[in-house]
Design a protein around this motif. Structure first.
Motif, PDB file in Angstrom:
ATOM      1  N   GLU A 185      72.841   9.940  85.134  1.00  0.00           N
ATOM      2  CA  GLU A 185      72.740  10.218  83.706  1.00  0.00           C
ATOM      3  C   GLU A 185      73.544   9.282  82.811  1.00  0.00           C
ATOM      4  N   HIS A 186      73.016   9.151  81.609  1.00  0.00           N
ATOM      5  CA  HIS A 186      73.694   8.513  80.489  1.00  0.00           C
ATOM      6  C   HIS A 186      74.725   9.502  79.934  1.00  0.00           C
ATOM      7  N   ASN A 187      75.723   9.006  79.241  1.00  0.00           N
ATOM      8  CA  ASN A 187      76.724   9.882  78.637  1.00  0.00           C
ATOM      9  C   ASN A 187      76.136  10.826  77.584  1.00  0.00           C
ATOM     10  N   SER A 188      74.925  10.528  77.118  1.00  0.00           N
ATOM     11  CA  SER A 188      74.252  11.444  76.196  1.00  0.00           C
ATOM     12  C   SER A 188      74.003  12.795  76.849  1.00  0.00           C
ATOM     13  N   VAL A 189      73.906  12.804  78.162  1.00  0.00           N
ATOM     14  CA  VAL A 189      73.775  14.035  78.930  1.00  0.00           C
ATOM     15  C   VAL A 189      75.132  14.480  79.466  1.00  0.00           C
ATOM     16  N   LEU A 190      75.865  13.547  80.058  1.00  0.00           N
ATOM     17  CA  LEU A 190      77.104  13.904  80.741  1.00  0.00           C
ATOM     18  C   LEU A 190      78.163  14.466  79.792  1.00  0.00           C
ATOM     19  N   ARG A 191      78.302  13.890  78.620  1.00  0.00           N
ATOM     20  CA  ARG A 191      79.378  14.322  77.734  1.00  0.00           C
ATOM     21  C   ARG A 191      79.141  15.702  77.118  1.00  0.00           C
ATOM     22  N   PRO A 192      77.941  16.019  76.621  1.00  0.00           N
ATOM     23  CA  PRO A 192      77.747  17.406  76.158  1.00  0.00           C
ATOM     24  C   PRO A 192      77.946  18.432  77.267  1.00  0.00           C
ATOM     25  N   LEU A 193      77.415  18.154  78.462  1.00  0.00           N
ATOM     26  CA  LEU A 193      77.551  19.104  79.560  1.00  0.00           C
ATOM     27  C   LEU A 193      79.008  19.239  80.006  1.00  0.00           C
ATOM     28  N   THR A 194      79.720  18.131  80.072  1.00  0.00           N
ATOM     29  CA  THR A 194      81.130  18.182  80.462  1.00  0.00           C
ATOM     30  C   THR A 194      81.954  18.940  79.426  1.00  0.00           C
ATOM     31  N   PHE A 202      61.873  15.550  64.958  1.00  0.00           N
ATOM     32  CA  PHE A 202      62.516  14.259  64.708  1.00  0.00           C
ATOM     33  C   PHE A 202      64.034  14.419  64.637  1.00  0.00           C
ATOM     34  N   THR A 203      64.731  13.480  65.279  1.00  0.00           N
ATOM     35  CA  THR A 203      66.193  13.439  65.272  1.00  0.00           C
ATOM     36  C   THR A 203      66.625  12.005  65.004  1.00  0.00           C
ATOM     37  N   GLN A 204      67.932  11.773  65.055  1.00  0.00           N
ATOM     38  CA  GLN A 204      68.434  10.410  64.834  1.00  0.00           C
ATOM     39  C   GLN A 204      68.087   9.485  66.002  1.00  0.00           C
ATOM     40  N   ASN A 205      68.120  10.025  67.204  1.00  0.00           N
ATOM     41  CA  ASN A 205      67.945   9.234  68.417  1.00  0.00           C
ATOM     42  C   ASN A 205      67.910  10.196  69.601  1.00  0.00           C
ATOM     43  N   ALA A 206      67.871   9.668  70.819  1.00  0.00           N
ATOM     44  CA  ALA A 206      67.848  10.530  71.999  1.00  0.00           C
ATOM     45  C   ALA A 206      69.159  11.290  72.166  1.00  0.00           C
ATOM     46  N   THR A 207      70.277  10.665  71.850  1.00  0.00           N
ATOM     47  CA  THR A 207      71.574  11.338  71.955  1.00  0.00           C
ATOM     48  C   THR A 207      71.620  12.568  71.064  1.00  0.00           C
ATOM     49  N   ASP A 208      71.164  12.413  69.845  1.00  0.00           N
ATOM     50  CA  ASP A 208      71.121  13.523  68.909  1.00  0.00           C
ATOM     51  C   ASP A 208      70.205  14.630  69.432  1.00  0.00           C
ATOM     52  N   ALA A 209      69.043  14.256  69.959  1.00  0.00           N
ATOM     53  CA  ALA A 209      68.093  15.226  70.492  1.00  0.00           C
ATOM     54  C   ALA A 209      68.690  15.998  71.667  1.00  0.00           C
ATOM     55  N   LEU A 210      69.344  15.296  72.574  1.00  0.00           N
ATOM     56  CA  LEU A 210      69.943  15.946  73.738  1.00  0.00           C
ATOM     57  C   LEU A 210      71.042  16.915  73.330  1.00  0.00           C
ATOM     58  N   ASN A 211      71.840  16.535  72.354  1.00  0.00           N
ATOM     59  CA  ASN A 211      72.880  17.440  71.863  1.00  0.00           C
ATOM     60  C   ASN A 211      72.287  18.703  71.260  1.00  0.00           C
ATOM     61  N   LEU A 212      71.250  18.558  70.455  1.00  0.00           N
ATOM     62  CA  LEU A 212      70.604  19.723  69.849  1.00  0.00           C
ATOM     63  C   LEU A 212      70.050  20.663  70.921  1.00  0.00           C
ATOM     64  N   LEU A 213      69.388  20.084  71.918  1.00  0.00           N
ATOM     65  CA  LEU A 213      68.770  20.896  72.957  1.00  0.00           C
ATOM     66  C   LEU A 213      69.801  21.552  73.865  1.00  0.00           C
TER      67      LEU A 213
END
Length: 389
Positions: A107-116, A76-87
């Motif tokens: 992609e959503h920025n939930s993916v693009l921003r951590p990777l960038t 469990f996380t706060q949301n998908a953004t939180d989950a993607l950051n953790l992973l």
């Protein structure tokens, strides 16, 4: 547009369900209320009984819903953004040396921003795969793969185009080549059947507040091999409390602190609502609403629809001659039709489809009615007519 309509008590038509579904099923609200009325049940932390162990029963419900296990591999996380950051950050930390990663323009920025961010820090090099016919193909993914590629992160369904990716062949290819695959299922979980026992993804991300009908503040992920992702958070778990290092057992390995019990309860009730109502029943209704809405708009020469055959109940469009933000404001203020405007946190999609100016998105839920779709379409055509005059 009739100015008198602005002063009339027009019923709310909510078409922003791809962001957060509304309304919630009564069962969900009742479960949240029940959770808040009872003392928190935390195995290993508190004494007493008689309260629902929401984390445990919800993990079991998710394992059945997504056809995979074990339940303790649902985090469990706060949301998908939180989950993607953790992973994403956890996988990079575990891997250590710099490597190559691949993602897509969808992609959503939930993916693009951590990777960038990781790319700018020198932790990874990054390739972004273009999409064609609203999807990123296996062939395009293969073309981007290098000998040093270790990670692919990609969406299952576009929040702008409503298109669903063919994940299984991509997952099979990556699995055979030892490349870790994280799938962002924020838009698909609850909308389409997902059988994780049949798809060799390494991690699948979901959020509770969209098509799983939970409340905001809850999401999570399923992880096949916990050892593939490093822990990036530490804290209290109620277990091994003498140890000053974080436990390695699942699910505590990736969860620290007091869980969001009301959110978890809402997710539990949302999954049960989908199962009891029937996933096919829900899907058939939202598909019907989407097709009807598109038919209402597609012949208007002033309205540009970016995908007329979406797989998800998402319709993105623009009105010629009027900025999307202005059009959305008019729809909200004059007609009480709630849509979403702008870039939808997916800037690379918009660079391709509308030159980066953004669009209006209407998205539907099981609780949206045909009458609401028709009324909203009439309002949109009226705004388009006024823009043309």
């Amino acid at each position: 547009m009739d100015p008198a309509r602005q002063d009339a008590q027009v019923p709310l038509i909510y078409l922003n369900n791809a962001a957060t579904t509304y309304p919630k099923p009564p069962e969900v609200l009742a479960e949240v209320a029940a959770c808040l009325r009872q003392p928190v049940h935390e195995p290993g932390r508190t004494t007493g009984n008689g309260s629902t162990d929401y984390p445990s029963v919800t993990r079991e419900a998710l394992a059945a819903f997504f056809h995979t296990g074990p339940p303790e591999h649902f985090i469990f996380t706060q949301n998908a953004t939180d989950a993607l950051n953790l992973l994403i950050h956890g996988f990079v930390k575990r891997t250590g040396a710099s490597f190559h990663a691949v993602t897509t323009e969808l992609e959503h920025n939930s993916v693009l921003r951590p990777l960038t961010t990781l790319s700018q820090e020198g932790a990874i090099t990054l390739s972004v795969v273009p999409f064609r016919n609203n999807t990123a193909s296996l062939a395009a993914i293969k073309q981007a793969i290098r000998p040093e590629t270790r990670l692919v992160v990609m969406t299952h369904g576009s929040n702008v185009l409503g298109s669903v990716q063919e994940i299984k062949p991509i997952a099979e290819y990556l699995h055979a080549n030892g490349i870790f695959l994280i799938v962002d299922g924020a838009q698909t979980a609850g909308h389409i059947p997902i059988n994780l026992s049949d798809i060799p993804v390494d991690a699948f991300v979901f959020t509770g507040h969209k098509a799983l009908f939970g409340i905001p503040g809850i999401g999570g992920f399923w992880l096949r091999d916990p050892d593939a992702v490093a822990v990036t958070r530490q804290g209290g778990t109620g277990t091994d409390s003498r140890m000053l290092t974080h436990p390695s057992d699942m699910p505590m390995r990736f969860e620290a602190g007091t869980p969001n019990y009301p959110g978890i309860a809402s997710l539990y009730a949302g999954v049960r609502f989908i199962t009891s109502t029937g996933p096919d029943v829900i899907r058939n209704k939202t598909d019907d609403l989407t097709r009807r809405f598109i038919r209402e708009l597609e012949n208007d020469r002033n309205i540009v629809i970016y995908n007329k055959q979406p797989d998800l109940p998402v319709v993105s469009f623009n009105i010629n001659g009027i900025d999307n933000h202005e059009a959305g404001f008019i729809l909200a203020r004059a007609y009480n039709v709630i849509t979403r405007t702008g870039l939808h946190c997916a800037p690379l999609v918009h660079e391709r489809i509308d030159g980066g100016k953004g669009c209006i998105r209407a998205s539907f839920s099981y609780f949206t009615t045909r009458e609401e779709c028709k009324t909203a379409a009439d309002a949109i055509r009226e705004v388009a007519e006024s823009a043309d005059s």
